[in-house]
Design an enzyme around this catalytic site. Structure first.
Site, mmCIF file in Angstrom:
data_model
loop_
_atom_site.group_PDB
_atom_site.id
_atom_site.type_symbol
_atom_site.label_atom_id
_atom_site.label_comp_id
_atom_site.label_asym_id
_atom_site.label_seq_id
_atom_site.Cartn_x
_atom_site.Cartn_y
_atom_site.Cartn_z
ATOM 1 N N SER A 25 1.895 0.897 -9.915
ATOM 2 C CA SER A 25 2.376 -0.490 -9.893
ATOM 3 C C SER A 25 3.770 -0.512 -9.301
ATOM 4 C CB SER A 25 2.416 -1.054 -11.316
ATOM 5 O OG SER A 25 3.133 -2.274 -11.362
ATOM 6 N N TYR A 50 4.418 0.100 -19.999
ATOM 7 C CA TYR A 50 3.612 0.068 -18.783
ATOM 8 C C TYR A 50 4.387 0.638 -17.603
ATOM 9 C CZ TYR A 50 0.757 -1.919 -15.010
ATOM 10 O OH TYR A 50 -0.009 -2.098 -13.902
#
Length: 252
Positions: free
Chosen positions: A146, A159
């Site tokens: 990401s 995350y």
């Protein structure tokens, strides 16, 4: 891009919805045979059946990335279903709520679960697939990270940390698996409109759109072409690389 993956045999995790599902659909359209794995077993079975009814070679299997035994079983299933495997896309992951607790409020259980699925799960899935990828003579691993790990998105630390680990881990994998003729690369999408991001606050969407060189929302089709390229014969000398695909929100 039509038939770019003709005859290629792929395992895609997180394939029941979102980016993983789009990867599976586009890979099938490009000529690949695909095993679609996800913990959402009913949904991934339904999606694989829909692709099969369209004439594609798609098979579904349940995968819990927190369960090492389940990971090994899925690797065996993919190997037995496809024979040697040409490509693995590690898209399966979990995220905590964007704009949620800050680092001082983050619960230990949340940190551990995200790390278990996103980091350990990616490692174990890759490890289990190495024999099948090596057998193909031209293996590819594409790890989906990401761009949050590249710009340090706030209030999303578990995350972000997990995806930063995936980036670093992929480089080590590339070094270790190069002698087996397996290429390992990381793709870092920006915030993408799909089921997995429906909960994201509008202000975070606005932040991305306003900060991009190409100032619009990102959709799955913006990401898929890069994944297909990295899986294809065109990328046989590309390994250890990190590719942000986010309309220029982050440059690398």
């Amino acid at each position: 891009m039509n038939k770019l993956l003709e005859g290629k045999r792929l395992l895609i995790t997180g394939a029941a919805r979102g980016l993983g599902l789009d990867f599976a659909r586009r890979a099938c359209a490009a000529g690949a045979r695909v095993v679609m794995a996800d913990i959402l077993d009913e949904l991934v079975t339904e999606e694989a059946r829909a692709l099969a009814e369209q004439g594609h070679d798609a098979t579904a299997v349940r995968l819990d990335l927190a369960d090492p035994d389940a990971i090994d079983a899925v690797a065996k299933f993919a190997g037995e279903t496809l024979g040697a495997v040409d490509g693995l896309v590690n898209c399966g992951a979990i995220a905590t709520g964007i704009g949620g607790p800050d680092m001082c409020e983050l619960e230990l259980d949340t940190w551990d679960r995200v790390a278990t699925v996103n980091v350990r799960g990616t490692w174990l899935m890759s490890r289990a697939m190495v024999p099948y990828l090596a057998a193909s003579g031209r293996g590819r691993i594409v790890n989906i990270a990401s761009d949050t790990a590249l710009w340090g998105a706030p209030r999303l630390m578990a995350y972000v940390a997990s995806k930063g680990a995936v980036i670093s881990m992929s480089r080590s994998m590339a070094r270790e698996l190069g002698p087996k003729n397996i290429c390992v690369n990381t793709l870092c999408p920006g915030l993408t409109l799909c089921e997995a991001t429906e909960y994201v606050p509008q202000d975070r969407h606005d932040l991305y759109v306003n900060g991009r060189a190409i100032a619009r929302e990102q959709v799955p089709e913006d990401v898929t072409g890069s994944v297909l390229y990295l899986l294809s014969d065109l990328a046989g000398f590309v390994t250890g690389q990190t590719l942000p695909v986010n309309g220029g929100f982050v440059f690398n």
